[in-house]
Design an enzyme around this catalytic site. Structure first.
Site, PDB file in Angstrom:
ATOM      1  N   TYR A 252      10.012 -22.561 -26.420  1.00 12.98           N
ATOM      2  CA  TYR A 252      10.523 -23.331 -27.555  1.00 12.98           C
ATOM      3  C   TYR A 252      12.042 -23.297 -27.505  1.00 12.98           C
ATOM      4  O   TYR A 252      12.628 -22.224 -27.307  1.00 12.98           O
ATOM      5  CB  TYR A 252      10.025 -22.705 -28.862  1.00 12.98           C
TER       6      TYR A 252
ATOM      7  N   LYS B 178      20.604 -16.697 -33.756  1.00 13.60           N
ATOM      8  CA  LYS B 178      20.030 -15.478 -34.357  1.00 13.60           C
ATOM      9  C   LYS B 178      21.058 -14.346 -34.458  1.00 13.60           C
ATOM     10  O   LYS B 178      21.911 -14.357 -35.323  1.00 13.60           O
ATOM     11  CB  LYS B 178      18.768 -15.067 -33.591  1.00 13.60           C
TER      12      LYS B 178
ATOM     13  N   ASP C  82      18.138 -20.123 -22.259  1.00 18.89           N
ATOM     14  CA  ASP C  82      18.106 -20.178 -23.723  1.00 18.89           C
ATOM     15  C   ASP C  82      17.920 -18.752 -24.217  1.00 18.89           C
ATOM     16  O   ASP C  82      16.810 -18.209 -24.226  1.00 18.89           O
ATOM     17  CB  ASP C  82      16.968 -21.091 -24.189  1.00 18.89           C
TER      18      ASP C  82
END
Ligand code: PLP
Length: 427
Positions: free
Chosen positions: A142, A265, A237
């Site tokens: 994702y 994050k 990523d």
């Protein structure tokens, strides 16, 4: 007292599914979500006053636990000077200096407001740099909700992508090629056929959005070599793995140098922040020094930078990662032993502060294996743990996170809950 149920009833009339991000609605595990009133250390408290040990950590950022006094104080100080300027500020420069020092593959960085923004910009840049249009992603990985990423594999690794979501034009999805994670031969075949058209390959170096799946030995290096050989950019990523699996991210842990990296994050310390960066000759193409456009009204926000910088200070404490690694090992080994005692087939994966539980007897290394696990058993286990005050990610396909606030007492309480929960769930 407002109850979780009352809030969810109201929310469902007002927000799609009652939430602002889908997985929060508990659709996959069933039941209704709780509404958090406050968070501190390893715990969340809901609006009814119930306390939960939290293994989600706001989906990754809270690696020092919730509401850490050092991060909170930095935010409080920053707020005294205003919330947003829309001009450059000193904290952005400090952030760029810190991030490029901690992640040596990045000579330059651009701050954005979410992981999604970072990955969208990274592929635009890869396309702008190479002059090619196709990108490669992996089934089960994702990268946020950008159109180009909402694509899954058709039949076979080399088929063109099929949009996963209505609203993604098929013409765009055709530009996203999808591969099985951890299968180097499939990647070699794809690059042999289409390598000259591929702008970049984007991967979660540890896949954290299909539970927690680690790269096989040599896999990431194999992808690095393929990208180099074919002139495609390797994009890590690290929105989830960055500052999580090691201070320098998965690229430091596995010793691989990507061309571009994306972060989110932890880098924001709990505020809405993302970042992307890489080699100077590539990053120079970003506006205004180059023609590849990307911008943001709130990017580099001074309060968000203060939170992120305070977080990055804390994680540089000597021994920080060794301790999180130890705790995660104690947790996953303990849970595996409890499952064995209970006669439940369960295996675990982990890397530093990130872990996965799989209801299967196999070591899980692929998306197909992850999806073949007993999700009904996971859902019953999740509910039983929640009832006993332990909050696991509300889906069998999400990684779990351990923070420095998860002390041995918290982990021992988790084991007590797990013993009972497995007994309940297996029937
Ligand atoms: N990339 C990865 C690996 C992620 O795990 C996520 C979110 O979970 C994203 C990108 C998207 O980040 P955001 O939710 O901040 O847009």
């Amino acid at each position: 007292m407002t109850t979780n149920h009352e809030l969810f009833q109201r929310a469902q009339h007002l927000m799609p599914g009652g939430v602002n991000s889908p997985v929060r609605a508990f659709k996959s595990v069933g039941g209704e979500p709780f509404f958090t009133a406050r968070a501190d250390g390893a715990y969340l408290w809901d609006v009814e006053g119930k306390r939960y040990v939290d293994y989600v950590g706001s989906w990754g950022p809270m690696i020092v636990g919730h509401n850490h006094p050092h991060v909170r104080a930095a935010v409080e100080r920053a707020v005294q000077n205003g919330l947003s300027y829309g001009t450059p500020c000193a904290a952005e420069v400090t952030m760029a200096e810190t991030v490029t020092r901690l992640v040596p593959s990045m000579d330059m960085v651009r701050m954005v407001n979410s992981g999604t923004e970072a990955t969208m910009a990274a592929i635009r840049l890869a396309r702008g740099y190479t002059g090619r249009n196709k990108i490669v992603k992996f089934e089960g990985c994702y990268h946020g909700h950008g159109d180009a990423f909402l694509v899954k594999a058709g039949s076979g690794a080399l088929t063109f992508g099929v949009p996963t979501s209505p609203g993604v034009p098929s013409g765009l999805a055709d530009l996203t090629l999808t591969l099985p994670y951890n299968d180097l031969a499939a990647a070699e075949k794809l690059f042999a056929e289409a390598g000259d058209d591929i702008a970049g390959l984007i991967i979660e170096p540890v896949a954290g959005n299909m539970n927690c799946i680690l790269p096989r030995d040599g896999y990431l290096q194999g992808l690095r070599d393929l990208c180099t050989k074919h002139g495609a950019l390797l994009i890590f990523d690290e929105v989830m793995t960055g500052f999580r699996v090691a201070l320098g991210g998965a690229q430091a842990h596995y010793g691989i140098t990507p061309d571009l990296s994306t972060f989110g994050k932890i880098i924001g310390g709990g505020m809405p922040v993302g970042a992307y960066g890489g080699r100077r000759e590539i990053m120079r193409l970003i506006a205004p020094s180059g023609p590849v456009y990307q911008a943001g009204t709130l990017s580099g926000n001074p309060v968000a930078m203060a939170a992120g910088l305070a977080m990055l200070e804390l994680i540089q404490t000597p021994g920080f990662y060794a301790e999180i690694d130890r705790k995660t090992r104690v947790l996953t080994d303990g849970l595996a032993a409890i499952a064995l005692e209970a006669g439940v087939s369960m295996t675990t994966n982990r890397v530093c502060g990130m872990f996965g539980l799989f209801f299967t007897s196999e070591k899980v290394e692929t998306f197909a294996q992850a999806t073949a696990c007993d999700t009904a058993l996971f859902n019953r286990f999740f509910q039983a743990m929640l009832e006993r005050g332990v909050y696991l990610a509300p889906s069998a396909f999400e990684a779990g996170f351990v923070s420095s606030a998860h002390d041995d007492g918290v982990i021992a309480a988790t084991f007590d809950a797990a013993r009972e929960s497995l007994r309940v769930a297996k029937n």
